[in-house]
Write a protein that holds these residues in place. Structure first.
Motif, PDB file in Angstrom:
ATOM      1  N   SER A 136      -5.901 -10.405  85.969  1.00 32.93           N
ATOM      2  CA  SER A 136      -5.951 -11.657  85.216  1.00 32.93           C
ATOM      3  C   SER A 136      -5.065 -12.682  85.911  1.00 32.93           C
ATOM      4  O   SER A 136      -4.045 -12.329  86.512  1.00 32.93           O
ATOM      5  CB  SER A 136      -5.513 -11.459  83.765  1.00 32.93           C
ATOM      6  OG  SER A 136      -4.144 -11.125  83.682  1.00 32.93           O
ATOM      7  N   GLU A 189      -3.435 -21.588  81.993  1.00 31.12           N
ATOM      8  CA  GLU A 189      -2.831 -22.622  81.142  1.00 31.12           C
ATOM      9  C   GLU A 189      -1.634 -22.028  80.421  1.00 31.12           C
ATOM     10  O   GLU A 189      -1.661 -20.876  79.998  1.00 31.12           O
ATOM     11  CB  GLU A 189      -3.857 -23.115  80.117  1.00 31.12           C
ATOM     12  CG  GLU A 189      -3.385 -24.241  79.243  1.00 31.12           C
ATOM     13  CD  GLU A 189      -4.478 -24.740  78.302  1.00 31.12           C
ATOM     14  OE1 GLU A 189      -4.140 -25.016  77.138  1.00 31.12           O
ATOM     15  OE2 GLU A 189      -5.656 -24.819  78.704  1.00 31.12           O
ATOM     16  N   THR A 204      -9.709 -13.185  72.340  1.00 29.06           N
ATOM     17  CA  THR A 204     -10.447 -13.151  73.599  1.00 29.06           C
ATOM     18  C   THR A 204     -11.739 -13.942  73.420  1.00 29.06           C
ATOM     19  O   THR A 204     -12.321 -13.956  72.330  1.00 29.06           O
ATOM     20  CB  THR A 204     -10.791 -11.714  74.047  1.00 29.06           C
ATOM     21  OG1 THR A 204     -11.675 -11.132  73.107  1.00 29.06           O
ATOM     22  CG2 THR A 204      -9.536 -10.862  74.180  1.00 29.06           C
ATOM     23  N   ARG A 215     -11.683 -15.023  78.930  1.00 32.14           N
ATOM     24  CA  ARG A 215     -10.451 -15.756  78.584  1.00 32.14           C
ATOM     25  C   ARG A 215      -9.621 -14.949  77.595  1.00 32.14           C
ATOM     26  O   ARG A 215     -10.138 -14.458  76.600  1.00 32.14           O
ATOM     27  CB  ARG A 215     -10.769 -17.111  77.968  1.00 32.14           C
ATOM     28  CG  ARG A 215     -11.219 -18.115  78.964  1.00 32.14           C
ATOM     29  CD  ARG A 215     -11.484 -19.451  78.273  1.00 32.14           C
ATOM     30  NE  ARG A 215     -12.103 -20.348  79.217  1.00 32.14           N
ATOM     31  CZ  ARG A 215     -11.475 -21.349  79.827  1.00 32.14           C
ATOM     32  NH1 ARG A 215     -10.215 -21.592  79.549  1.00 32.14           N
ATOM     33  NH2 ARG A 215     -12.101 -22.110  80.687  1.00 32.14           N
ATOM     34  N   TYR A 229      -6.130 -15.141  75.251  1.00 29.72           N
ATOM     35  CA  TYR A 229      -5.199 -16.080  74.621  1.00 29.72           C
ATOM     36  C   TYR A 229      -3.986 -15.318  74.089  1.00 29.72           C
ATOM     37  O   TYR A 229      -4.143 -14.403  73.278  1.00 29.72           O
ATOM     38  CB  TYR A 229      -5.887 -16.810  73.465  1.00 29.72           C
ATOM     39  CG  TYR A 229      -7.020 -17.700  73.912  1.00 29.72           C
ATOM     40  CD1 TYR A 229      -6.833 -19.067  74.058  1.00 29.72           C
ATOM     41  CD2 TYR A 229      -8.274 -17.176  74.186  1.00 29.72           C
ATOM     42  CE1 TYR A 229      -7.875 -19.892  74.468  1.00 29.72           C
ATOM     43  CE2 TYR A 229      -9.322 -17.988  74.603  1.00 29.72           C
ATOM     44  CZ  TYR A 229      -9.119 -19.341  74.739  1.00 29.72           C
ATOM     45  OH  TYR A 229     -10.142 -20.153  75.149  1.00 29.72           O
ATOM     46  N   ASN A 266       2.147 -20.722  74.275  1.00 27.77           N
ATOM     47  CA  ASN A 266       0.752 -20.323  74.144  1.00 27.77           C
ATOM     48  C   ASN A 266       0.238 -20.268  75.570  1.00 27.77           C
ATOM     49  O   ASN A 266       0.475 -21.194  76.364  1.00 27.77           O
ATOM     50  CB  ASN A 266      -0.048 -21.336  73.324  1.00 27.77           C
ATOM     51  CG  ASN A 266       0.379 -21.328  71.881  1.00 27.77           C
ATOM     52  OD1 ASN A 266       0.423 -20.287  71.250  1.00 27.77           O
ATOM     53  ND2 ASN A 266       0.706 -22.491  71.361  1.00 27.77           N
ATOM     54  N   HIS A 267      -0.437 -19.195  75.913  1.00 26.98           N
ATOM     55  CA  HIS A 267      -0.811 -18.945  77.304  1.00 26.98           C
ATOM     56  C   HIS A 267      -2.234 -18.428  77.373  1.00 26.98           C
ATOM     57  O   HIS A 267      -2.634 -17.589  76.560  1.00 26.98           O
ATOM     58  CB  HIS A 267       0.169 -17.916  77.887  1.00 26.98           C
ATOM     59  CG  HIS A 267      -0.067 -17.518  79.299  1.00 26.98           C
ATOM     60  ND1 HIS A 267      -0.378 -18.414  80.284  1.00 26.98           N
ATOM     61  CD2 HIS A 267      -0.025 -16.301  79.896  1.00 26.98           C
ATOM     62  CE1 HIS A 267      -0.510 -17.773  81.443  1.00 26.98           C
ATOM     63  NE2 HIS A 267      -0.301 -16.485  81.216  1.00 26.98           N
ATOM     64  N   ILE A 268      -2.998 -18.943  78.338  1.00 25.19           N
ATOM     65  CA  ILE A 268      -4.361 -18.468  78.567  1.00 25.19           C
ATOM     66  C   ILE A 268      -4.434 -17.841  79.954  1.00 25.19           C
ATOM     67  O   ILE A 268      -3.957 -18.427  80.933  1.00 25.19           O
ATOM     68  CB  ILE A 268      -5.393 -19.616  78.459  1.00 25.19           C
ATOM     69  CG1 ILE A 268      -5.300 -20.302  77.100  1.00 25.19           C
ATOM     70  CG2 ILE A 268      -6.809 -19.065  78.695  1.00 25.19           C
ATOM     71  CD1 ILE A 268      -6.147 -21.561  76.983  1.00 25.19           C
ATOM     72  N   ARG A 269      -5.016 -16.657  80.015  1.00 28.41           N
ATOM     73  CA  ARG A 269      -5.267 -15.978  81.277  1.00 28.41           C
ATOM     74  C   ARG A 269      -6.772 -15.769  81.402  1.00 28.41           C
ATOM     75  O   ARG A 269      -7.494 -15.747  80.393  1.00 28.41           O
ATOM     76  CB  ARG A 269      -4.535 -14.635  81.353  1.00 28.41           C
ATOM     77  CG  ARG A 269      -3.024 -14.804  81.227  1.00 28.41           C
ATOM     78  CD  ARG A 269      -2.260 -13.543  81.533  1.00 28.41           C
ATOM     79  NE  ARG A 269      -2.365 -13.177  82.940  1.00 28.41           N
ATOM     80  CZ  ARG A 269      -1.679 -13.776  83.929  1.00 28.41           C
ATOM     81  NH1 ARG A 269      -0.857 -14.769  83.668  1.00 28.41           N
ATOM     82  NH2 ARG A 269      -1.829 -13.371  85.174  1.00 28.41           N
ATOM     83  N   TYR A 270      -7.237 -15.624  82.634  1.00 27.51           N
ATOM     84  CA  TYR A 270      -8.660 -15.439  82.891  1.00 27.51           C
ATOM     85  C   TYR A 270      -8.845 -14.189  83.738  1.00 27.51           C
ATOM     86  O   TYR A 270      -8.130 -13.985  84.718  1.00 27.51           O
ATOM     87  CB  TYR A 270      -9.222 -16.663  83.622  1.00 27.51           C
ATOM     88  CG  TYR A 270     -10.724 -16.724  83.636  1.00 27.51           C
ATOM     89  CD1 TYR A 270     -11.421 -17.184  82.524  1.00 27.51           C
ATOM     90  CD2 TYR A 270     -11.445 -16.319  84.742  1.00 27.51           C
ATOM     91  CE1 TYR A 270     -12.804 -17.240  82.519  1.00 27.51           C
ATOM     92  CE2 TYR A 270     -12.829 -16.365  84.754  1.00 27.51           C
ATOM     93  CZ  TYR A 270     -13.498 -16.827  83.639  1.00 27.51           C
ATOM     94  OH  TYR A 270     -14.870 -16.879  83.632  1.00 27.51           O
TER      95      TYR A 270
END
Length: 127
Positions: A61, A65, A89, A93, A95, A111-115
């Motif tokens: 991942s 953001e 999810t 993505r 969250y 707050n963090h977004i991983r891909y």
């Protein structure tokens, strides 16, 4: 390939504030206190590591953001603990909510977004 991760996966990482992780050293300020960029790196590492073992070996991942509040300074020599929770999810993505604490209390939140990506395909696009 569809990947399903369970909401609620938790992560925890700790570090000791040293000269390498100070605002003065990383260039984000002039004092020997835990740097915001160092806190962000710890937060991302915590989220990343929390799901890494649930992904196929050819996948990882990447952070895309992060919205951070650095609430309180932390002195040299103090321990910082970071806790992450996978909240939601959406396809690939992920969250997260993340909190950081020192020995005196909460120092940050995010707050963090991983891909999720296939490592080789991701790297090939960069070549």
């Amino acid at each position: 390939m569809e990947i399903k991760l369970k909401v609620g996966i938790k992560g925890e990482q700790s570090t000791i504030v040293d000269k390498n992780s100070t605002a003065k050293n990383v260039g984000s300020g002039s004092m020997d206190v835990f740097a915001t960029p160092a806190m962000i790196a710890l937060m991302e590492q915590t989220a990343h590591n929390s799901v890494a073992n649930f992904l196929p070996k050819e996948m990882t991942s990447v952070g895309i953001e992060i919205n951070v509040k650095h609430i309180k300074a932390t002195a040299l020599g103090k321990q910082v603990k970071c806790l992450s929770v996978l909240e939601k999810t959406e396809g690939k993505r992920l969250y997260f909510t993340i909190e950081a604490f020192d020995e005196e209390g909460k120092i940050g939140e995010a707050n963090h977004i991983r891909y999720i990506v296939e490592t080789e395909k991701f790297l090939e696009r960069l070549r």
